[in-house]
Design a protein around this motif. Structure first.
Motif, PDB file in Angstrom:
ATOM      1  N   LEU A  92      74.619  14.655  41.543  1.00 59.01           N
ATOM      2  CA  LEU A  92      75.005  15.227  43.173  1.00 59.01           C
ATOM      3  C   LEU A  92      74.877  14.310  44.031  1.00 59.01           C
ATOM      4  CD1 LEU A  92      73.003  18.468  42.699  1.00 59.01           C
ATOM      5  CD2 LEU A  92      75.518  18.214  42.065  1.00 59.01           C
ATOM      6  N   SER A  93      75.601  14.741  45.365  1.00 55.46           N
ATOM      7  CA  SER A  93      75.376  13.791  46.402  1.00 55.46           C
ATOM      8  C   SER A  93      74.015  14.195  47.336  1.00 55.46           C
ATOM      9  CB  SER A  93      76.920  14.035  47.372  1.00 55.46           C
ATOM     10  OG  SER A  93      76.619  15.218  47.992  1.00 55.46           O
ATOM     11  N   GLY A  94      73.686  13.430  48.046  1.00 52.58           N
ATOM     12  CA  GLY A  94      72.424  13.746  49.100  1.00 52.58           C
ATOM     13  C   GLY A  94      72.904  15.148  49.720  1.00 52.58           C
ATOM     14  N   GLY A  95      73.958  15.424  50.264  1.00 49.19           N
ATOM     15  CA  GLY A  95      74.008  16.615  50.989  1.00 49.19           C
ATOM     16  C   GLY A  95      74.281  17.705  49.716  1.00 49.19           C
ATOM     17  N   GLN A  96      74.388  17.476  48.701  1.00 52.00           N
ATOM     18  CA  GLN A  96      74.527  18.839  47.609  1.00 52.00           C
ATOM     19  C   GLN A  96      73.017  18.953  46.917  1.00 52.00           C
ATOM     20  OE1 GLN A  96      77.278  16.795  45.145  1.00 52.00           O
ATOM     21  NE2 GLN A  96      79.094  18.026  45.946  1.00 52.00           N
ATOM     22  N   GLN A  97      72.452  17.691  46.828  1.00 53.51           N
ATOM     23  CA  GLN A  97      71.247  18.106  46.506  1.00 53.51           C
ATOM     24  C   GLN A  97      70.160  18.758  47.575  1.00 53.51           C
ATOM     25  OE1 GLN A  97      69.028  14.411  45.116  1.00 53.51           O
ATOM     26  NE2 GLN A  97      70.819  13.506  44.619  1.00 53.51           N
ATOM     27  N   GLN A  98      70.499  18.533  49.033  1.00 48.73           N
ATOM     28  CA  GLN A  98      69.862  19.310  50.016  1.00 48.73           C
ATOM     29  C   GLN A  98      70.100  20.763  49.673  1.00 48.73           C
ATOM     30  OE1 GLN A  98      71.435  18.093  53.835  1.00 48.73           O
ATOM     31  NE2 GLN A  98      69.383  18.281  54.707  1.00 48.73           N
ATOM     32  N   ARG A  99      71.449  21.132  49.578  1.00 47.61           N
ATOM     33  CA  ARG A  99      71.879  22.546  49.396  1.00 47.61           C
ATOM     34  C   ARG A  99      70.956  23.272  48.213  1.00 47.61           C
ATOM     35  NH1 ARG A  99      77.830  22.937  49.452  1.00 47.61           N
ATOM     36  NH2 ARG A  99      77.916  20.605  49.244  1.00 47.61           N
ATOM     37  N   VAL A 100      70.831  22.406  47.229  1.00 51.17           N
ATOM     38  CA  VAL A 100      70.256  23.099  45.928  1.00 51.17           C
ATOM     39  C   VAL A 100      68.715  23.165  46.542  1.00 51.17           C
ATOM     40  CG1 VAL A 100      69.343  22.723  43.590  1.00 51.17           C
ATOM     41  CG2 VAL A 100      71.703  21.912  44.389  1.00 51.17           C
ATOM     42  N   ALA A 101      68.099  22.167  47.235  1.00 51.50           N
ATOM     43  CA  ALA A 101      66.687  22.568  47.599  1.00 51.50           C
ATOM     44  C   ALA A 101      66.568  23.691  48.808  1.00 51.50           C
ATOM     45  CB  ALA A 101      66.311  21.173  48.283  1.00 51.50           C
ATOM     46  N   ILE A 102      67.577  23.992  49.451  1.00 49.11           N
ATOM     47  CA  ILE A 102      67.644  25.044  50.376  1.00 49.11           C
ATOM     48  C   ILE A 102      67.665  26.557  49.443  1.00 49.11           C
ATOM     49  CG2 ILE A 102      68.853  26.312  52.339  1.00 49.11           C
ATOM     50  CD1 ILE A 102      69.768  23.511  53.399  1.00 49.11           C
ATOM     51  N   ALA A 103      68.665  26.366  48.434  1.00 48.06           N
ATOM     52  CA  ALA A 103      68.698  27.536  47.759  1.00 48.06           C
ATOM     53  C   ALA A 103      67.291  27.682  47.100  1.00 48.06           C
ATOM     54  CB  ALA A 103      69.735  27.411  46.843  1.00 48.06           C
ATOM     55  N   ARG A 104      66.574  26.713  46.557  1.00 45.11           N
ATOM     56  CA  ARG A 104      65.406  26.939  45.715  1.00 45.11           C
ATOM     57  C   ARG A 104      64.218  27.540  46.861  1.00 45.11           C
ATOM     58  NH1 ARG A 104      62.618  21.896  43.484  1.00 45.11           N
ATOM     59  NH2 ARG A 104      62.545  21.381  45.799  1.00 45.11           N
ATOM     60  N   ALA A 105      64.298  26.853  47.874  1.00 39.04           N
ATOM     61  CA  ALA A 105      63.458  27.158  49.150  1.00 39.04           C
ATOM     62  C   ALA A 105      63.533  28.871  49.332  1.00 39.04           C
ATOM     63  CB  ALA A 105      63.321  26.596  50.258  1.00 39.04           C
ATOM     64  N   LEU A 106      64.956  29.444  49.346  1.00 38.28           N
ATOM     65  CA  LEU A 106      65.146  30.617  49.667  1.00 38.28           C
ATOM     66  C   LEU A 106      64.564  31.406  48.595  1.00 38.28           C
ATOM     67  CD1 LEU A 106      68.771  30.398  50.988  1.00 38.28           C
ATOM     68  CD2 LEU A 106      67.071  30.857  52.469  1.00 38.28           C
ATOM     69  N   SER A 107      64.815  31.159  47.380  1.00 39.39           N
ATOM     70  CA  SER A 107      64.476  32.069  46.205  1.00 39.39           C
ATOM     71  C   SER A 107      62.874  32.428  46.304  1.00 39.39           C
ATOM     72  CB  SER A 107      64.665  31.231  44.883  1.00 39.39           C
ATOM     73  OG  SER A 107      63.580  30.295  44.588  1.00 39.39           O
ATOM     74  N   GLN A 108      61.958  31.961  47.134  1.00 37.05           N
ATOM     75  CA  GLN A 108      60.878  31.967  47.081  1.00 37.05           C
ATOM     76  C   GLN A 108      60.193  32.932  48.167  1.00 37.05           C
ATOM     77  OE1 GLN A 108      58.451  28.169  46.035  1.00 37.05           O
ATOM     78  NE2 GLN A 108      60.429  27.417  46.646  1.00 37.05           N
ATOM     79  N   MET A 109      61.262  33.358  48.999  1.00 35.19           N
ATOM     80  CA  MET A 109      60.940  34.269  50.172  1.00 35.19           C
ATOM     81  C   MET A 109      59.590  33.874  50.563  1.00 35.19           C
ATOM     82  SD  MET A 109      63.416  36.469  50.011  1.00 35.19           S
ATOM     83  CE  MET A 109      62.669  37.878  50.880  1.00 35.19           C
ATOM     84  N   PRO A 110      59.672  32.531  51.344  1.00 32.04           N
ATOM     85  CA  PRO A 110      58.252  32.390  51.976  1.00 32.04           C
ATOM     86  C   PRO A 110      58.192  33.079  53.450  1.00 32.04           C
ATOM     87  CG  PRO A 110      60.050  30.668  52.596  1.00 32.04           C
ATOM     88  CD  PRO A 110      60.770  31.675  51.215  1.00 32.04           C
ATOM     89  N   LYS A 111      56.764  33.101  53.860  1.00 29.99           N
ATOM     90  CA  LYS A 111      56.667  33.879  55.031  1.00 29.99           C
ATOM     91  C   LYS A 111      57.353  33.102  56.129  1.00 29.99           C
ATOM     92  CE  LYS A 111      52.325  36.077  54.079  1.00 29.99           C
ATOM     93  NZ  LYS A 111      50.701  36.093  54.280  1.00 29.99           N
ATOM     94  N   LEU A 112      57.380  31.793  56.181  1.00 28.77           N
ATOM     95  CA  LEU A 112      58.110  30.789  56.970  1.00 28.77           C
ATOM     96  C   LEU A 112      58.870  29.881  56.286  1.00 28.77           C
ATOM     97  CD1 LEU A 112      58.412  30.024  59.920  1.00 28.77           C
ATOM     98  CD2 LEU A 112      56.215  28.777  59.656  1.00 28.77           C
ATOM     99  N   LEU A 113      60.106  29.761  56.591  1.00 27.12           N
ATOM    100  CA  LEU A 113      61.058  28.593  56.049  1.00 27.12           C
ATOM    101  C   LEU A 113      61.227  27.451  57.267  1.00 27.12           C
ATOM    102  CD1 LEU A 113      62.734  27.835  53.842  1.00 27.12           C
ATOM    103  CD2 LEU A 113      64.569  29.217  54.589  1.00 27.12           C
ATOM    104  N   LEU A 114      60.959  26.447  56.814  1.00 25.25           N
ATOM    105  CA  LEU A 114      61.297  25.282  57.903  1.00 25.25           C
ATOM    106  C   LEU A 114      62.163  24.506  57.170  1.00 25.25           C
ATOM    107  CD1 LEU A 114      57.356  24.265  58.204  1.00 25.25           C
ATOM    108  CD2 LEU A 114      58.826  25.708  59.669  1.00 25.25           C
ATOM    109  N   LEU A 115      63.395  24.106  58.116  1.00 28.64           N
ATOM    110  CA  LEU A 115      64.627  23.237  57.761  1.00 28.64           C
ATOM    111  C   LEU A 115      64.627  22.213  58.712  1.00 28.64           C
ATOM    112  CD1 LEU A 115      67.355  26.242  56.500  1.00 28.64           C
ATOM    113  CD2 LEU A 115      65.610  24.965  55.063  1.00 28.64           C
ATOM    114  N   ASP A 116      64.528  21.119  58.043  1.00 34.95           N
ATOM    115  CA  ASP A 116      64.657  19.850  59.000  1.00 34.95           C
ATOM    116  C   ASP A 116      65.972  19.187  58.996  1.00 34.95           C
ATOM    117  OD1 ASP A 116      64.113  17.989  60.759  1.00 34.95           O
ATOM    118  OD2 ASP A 116      62.583  16.932  59.421  1.00 34.95           O
TER     119      ASP A 116
END
Ligand SMILES: Nc1ncnc2c1ncn2[C@@H]1O[C@H](COP(=O)(O)OP(=O)(O)OP(=O)(O)O)[C@@H](O)[C@H]1O
Length: 311
Positions: free
Chosen positions: A136-160
């Motif tokens: 995957l490209s950098g941007g695609q990997q980033q989107r996978v990481a965002i999906a994984r972060a969303l899956s965990q339903m954190p109290k607070l999500l930080l996206l840089d």
């Protein structure tokens, strides 16, 4: 209050304070944009909140629980917070779908599969579900990481800067799906950006940092209509700045006018058109008003003498 930062002090280097007495409150279920020029401290603040950088003084409280930073955490990062920055930390030998599902419960596999499908749809990565991260490209990997972060339903999500690696059309698609998902699931999100315009329609609040100082914390519309200073106004794009003396001379209501705010009228202040260029949904014009150059937008190409009206 979800997050409270009180009198925070932090410096990367001993002789150079970045944050001095920084105070900030973030409400539950809100989308907060953290904006400011490159180097103002956005990433540093996110890293501090997430628990990767140790602050010197001050308090950080998440949902009534005091945080202590990396000194006290065995595993780096706060458990209730998820952050996606520029390193994505994906499992290299697991597929995209497995990466996204990593933290989801295995009790109901059908439900898990459906959740992974939904998250991949949110980040526009459905067609790559069986692909390994290294392809995957950098941007695609980033989107996978965002999906994984969303899956965990954190109290607070930080996206840089989550859209920095994406081309325009992908960006448009991702931001709408992502922000809709965040709102529907009542997540709390802090998202850093130096392009306020890109995320403004979805943000509940805009927090502006300037050289480590929090200079404005308002509703986006309020910030746009009443920017605290030139620095804030310029984060919204091109702006015409009038000194107090000029404001009085021209009898204006404010110091900052965006090009689209200044109207061409039958009569008003006389200006001379210096340059007029097609810019897509408007013409970009440079005009001279009593010795002062301004940028204004118009529907048609301009030339000669025009009259300006300032709201
Ligand atoms: N590891 C470090 N050591 C020393 N100084 C640092 C370090 N990381 C950042 N800085 C400095 O701290 C300040 C804030 O940097 P930071 O990366 O937080 O800004 P930013 O607003 O996120 O910038 P950008 O939009 O470019 O990512 C800058 O002056 C930067 O040079």
């Amino acid at each position: 209050m979800l997050l409270e930062i009180k009198n925070l002090h932090f410096s990367h280097q001993p002789e150079k304070k970045l944050f001095q007495n920084l105070n900030l409150k973030i409400e539950k279920g809100k989308i907060i944009a953290l904006a400011g020029e490159s180097g103002c401290g956005k990433s540093t603040l996110l890293n501090i909140i997430y628990g990767l950088l140790q602050w010197e003084k001050g308090e950080i409280i998440l949902d009534d629980v005091q945080l202590f930073g990396p000194k006290k955490n065995i595993v780096p990062g706060e458990a209730d917070i998820k952050m996606v920055a520029q390193t994505y930390d994906l499992m290299p030998f697991a597929t995209v779908a497995e990466n996204v599902g990593k933290f989801l419960s295995n009790i109901n596999l059908k439900e898990k599969k459906e959740k992974v499908r939904q998250l991949l749809e949110v980040v526009g990565m459905t067609e790559f579900s069986e692909t390994l991260p290294k392809y995957l490209s950098g941007g695609q990997q980033q989107r996978v990481a965002i999906a994984r972060a969303l899956s965990q339903m954190p109290k607070l999500l930080l996206l840089d800067e989550p859209f920095s690696n994406l081309d325009y059309s992908r960006k448009i698609e991702l931001r709408e799906k992502l922000f809709t998902y965040v709102k529907e699931n009542q997540l709390s999100l802090v998202i850093s950006t130096h392009e306020i315009q890109e995320i403004m329609p979805w943000t509940d609040r805009l927090i502006i940092l300037m050289e480590g100082r929090l200079i404005q914390n308002d509703d986006p519309k309020e910030t746009y209509q009443n920017p605290y200073n030139e620095y804030v106004a310029k984060l919204f794009g091109e702006v015409n700045v009038f000194l107090n003396e000029e404001k009085e001379n021209f009898n204006l209501n404010k110091n900052f006018y965006f090009p689209q705010e200044i109207k061409i009228a039958e009569n008003g202040l006389e200006a001379e058109v210096l340059d007029s260029r097609f810019a897509g949904n408007h013409y970009w014009n440079k005009v001279k008003l009593m010795g002062k150059n301004l940028v204004i937008y118009s529907d048609q190409k301009l030339n000669g003498t025009i009259f300006l009206e300032f709201p």
